[in-house]
Scaffold this active site. Sequence first.
Site, PDB file in Angstrom:
ATOM      1  CG  HIS A  61      39.282  35.966  53.402  1.00 44.59           C
ATOM      2  ND1 HIS A  61      40.480  35.477  53.872  1.00 44.59           N
ATOM      3  CD2 HIS A  61      39.242  35.669  52.080  1.00 44.59           C
ATOM      4  CE1 HIS A  61      41.121  34.884  52.874  1.00 44.59           C
ATOM      5  NE2 HIS A  61      40.417  34.982  51.786  1.00 44.59           N
ATOM      6  CG  HIS A 116      34.623  35.352  46.648  1.00 40.29           C
ATOM      7  ND1 HIS A 116      34.681  34.569  47.774  1.00 40.29           N
ATOM      8  CD2 HIS A 116      33.400  35.111  46.079  1.00 40.29           C
ATOM      9  CE1 HIS A 116      33.580  33.855  47.878  1.00 40.29           C
ATOM     10  NE2 HIS A 116      32.791  34.163  46.881  1.00 40.29           N
ATOM     11  N   GLY A 147      35.781  37.451  41.110  1.00 42.61           N
ATOM     12  CA  GLY A 147      34.707  37.770  40.172  1.00 42.61           C
ATOM     13  C   GLY A 147      34.829  39.144  39.539  1.00 42.61           C
ATOM     14  CB  SER A 183      39.364  33.046  35.377  1.00 41.56           C
ATOM     15  OG  SER A 183      38.379  33.786  36.070  1.00 41.56           O
TER      16      SER A 183
END
Lengths: 201, 201
Positions: free
Chosen positions: B105, B125, B159, B180
């Site tokens: 990160h 992210h 994302g 996802s």
Amino acid sequence: MKKGTLHVLSNGKQQPEQLAEIAGRIHPYVDAIHIREKTKTAKEIYELAALLLKHQVPPTKVFINDRVDIAYVLKTGGVHLAYHSLPPDVVKRKFPSLKVGCSVHSINEAQKAQEQGSNYVFFGHVFPTQSKPDIVPRGLEQLALTCSSVSIPVLAIGGIKPANVREAIEKGAAGVAVMSGVLDAEDPLEAVKQYHLKLTN
Amino acid sequence: MKKGTLHVLSNGKQQPEQLAEIAGRIHPYVDAIHIREKTKTAKEIYELAALLLKHQVPPTKVFINDRVDIAYVLKTGGVHLAYHSLPPDVVKRKFPSLKVGCSVHSINEAQKAQEQGSNYVFFGHVFPTQSKPDIVPRGLEQLALTCSSVSIPVLAIGGIKPANVREAIEKGAAGVAVMSGVLDAEDPLEAVKQYHLKLTN
């Protein structure tokens, strides 16, 4: 005379430094110390096991619960597997240097563990225990039947106190596994000596 | 022309048979499928990964989250490690056959992962994502700085949609990792083809 083996299991209640310090003192009286820390991450279990080794606990006496990888990288004595762990036969085949133990709760499970190459099993819980208040203990007769149904060592677990160690051994157990009886004791070294005495006299 | 790699991560929402069936269809378009099932036991993860192999997903394309032992016994391509996992250098030394990836990160974490022998990192992210609604995304500039600070491949995660894949690649990412966007899609095969297209054209 040595009559039985003694395994001590961690229960997640001690701080790492505290557990390692106790382990460093009690290991001469036990055959195995299990790192059984269900809420800890891999990194935490690895660091805790490494801390035990730093406190001079012999690697062969350290058993890691479930995490075969951690046992392997630290060259500990073995792993202890639950039903939800990797299958014992897979572990034995791929990690032949590790001893493998299994927790079992019936004769069938004990026989299956033996067929899959387990080096020993824990059978329990034998006596009433605070950690499983809602489940009826399996008792000494089931312990005896289990011991006579397999050739690998069966260690009694669950509610084991110095006062009932001998009953378990007389039923055929190769030894006992103790959690709170040692680590929650006011004086863990004194407690482990009491178990040890019952297993050697 | 191949411009970037595509990793697809499971998210615990699919049933094992469903995930394996999807993986069996999408694998030609992806470089790695990660078994990332945080609430599953070792036995469940082992059985799930074995099911993917049964569905003809090449073992080299299967990456297991955190559980090095499972990756090793199934001879999958590698493991993906989090901060709370076994340290990458320990895994690389003891399991040299496995590729090791890390989630990072920051630039520091990426450089440390590289020093420890990681084969690649996920950085994120990058974009806003439903799975981390309360954390500000690190954005494309941080992605670019991270990519230029290490020589190992940096994959953008968080994302990632087909529409922003190219931005990530232009900032230096070696590829993208998607959860996802593929597995929660109505048609996972069609979704993965859209990502694949953005990474090859």
